[in-house]
Design an enzyme around this catalytic site. Structure first.
Site, PDB file in Angstrom:
ATOM      1  N   HIS A  41       0.839  -1.199   0.000  1.00  0.00           N
ATOM      2  CA  HIS A  41       0.000   0.000   0.000  1.00  0.00           C
ATOM      3  C   HIS A  41       0.879   1.256   0.000  1.00  0.00           C
ATOM      4  CE1 HIS A  41      -3.035  -2.707   2.199  1.00  0.00           C
ATOM      5  NE2 HIS A  41      -3.628  -2.367   1.072  1.00  0.00           N
TER       6      HIS A  41
ATOM      7  N   CYS B 112      -2.055   0.005   9.815  1.00  0.00           N
ATOM      8  CA  CYS B 112      -3.078  -0.947   9.334  1.00  0.00           C
ATOM      9  C   CYS B 112      -4.070  -1.354  10.398  1.00  0.00           C
ATOM     10  CB  CYS B 112      -2.409  -2.235   8.831  1.00  0.00           C
ATOM     11  SG  CYS B 112      -1.118  -2.043   7.618  1.00  0.00           S
TER      12      CYS B 112
END
Length: 253
Positions: free
Chosen positions: A163, A247
């Site tokens: 990401h 996350c």
């Protein structure tokens, strides 16, 4: 009594966490019991920094569900329910949406053929940087830009990472820190180079206060020398699944 910084949405790791997707890390066994203890310590760090904790309903059939950031993007009173490019992660969304509704947030959704993971979305002031890669596509970025209205949305191509926030995050003053070899730096105003890969990952807990992984001691020392308060937590079992400190929560100021 100090006012709460806001609400942190978190989801406890489920019994199948060791089956989580691994894309870039070298696959190794994950200790589910240790992951649970590390997650509890992470949540404790958020609570100690003044964040109220709101548990997202468990999704025990979804190995990656503890990485709750990927399910939601929150902007003001709006929660955008994401649609991951990894199809098996879409079962994580209903519980995250229920948690967002429980906070009174308005709900919008990324729709097919768009894909978007919250881990690809980095808000810095009025600018929103969005990673374009395996989990987030051009259509998803366009839908996000539409839903965010007047915010400036800047696509950033990523490479060699899961990401955008695997490669870079923002410090409390808005400066970016990360690994320049993993992103198209031409889309960025500047980028402070982190001394180690996990030093690219910071969660801003409050003014002058950041949360980091214990695996980034050199970066933590640099930031502390700059006057920041640094809280470090061990998240080794989540790092084994390409995870990082960003996350594991969605912070709703």
């Amino acid at each position: 009594m100090t006012a709460a910084a806001g609400t942190a949405l978190v989801r406890v790791p489920g019994p199948r966490i060791a089956e989580g997707i691994v894309t870039h890390a070298a696959r190794r066994p994950v200790d589910a019991a240790l992951a649970a203890r590390q997650h509890a310590a992470y949540v404790g760090a958020l609570r100690s920094a003044g964040w109220r904790i709101r548990a997202v309903p468990p999704a025990d059939d979804c190995p990656d569900a503890a990485f709750v950031e990927d399910a939601l993007v929150v902007a003001g009173d709006l929660a955008i329910v994401c649609r991951s490019g990894a199809e098996r992660r879409r079962g994580e969304l209903p519980g995250a949406e229920r948690a967002a509704r429980g906070l009174g947030l308005r709900i919008e959704r990324i729709k097919d053929p768009g894909t978007l993971d919250g881990g690809d979305v980095l808000s810095v002031g009025d600018t929103v940087y969005v990673g374009r890669g395996a989990r987030t596509n051009e259509e998803g970025i366009c839908q996000l830009a539409h839903l965010l209205g007047g915010r400036k949305v800047v696509p950033v191509d990523t490479r060699g990472c899961l990401h955008l926030k695997s490669a870079l995050t923002a410090l409390p003053d808005g400066d970016l820190i990360g690994m320049p070899d993993m992103v198209d730096t031409s889309a960025l105003p500047s980028l402070r180079v982190a001394p180690e890969p996990s030093g690219a990952h910071v969660v801003v807990l409050g003014p002058g206060h950041v949360l980091m992984a214990a695996s980034a001691p050199r970066t933590a020392a640099q930031l502390a020398a700059d006057g920041l308060r640094v809280t470090s937590v061990d998240i080794s079992e989540f790092e084994a699944l390409d995870g990082c400190v960003t996350c594991l929560s969605v912070l709703v100021p």
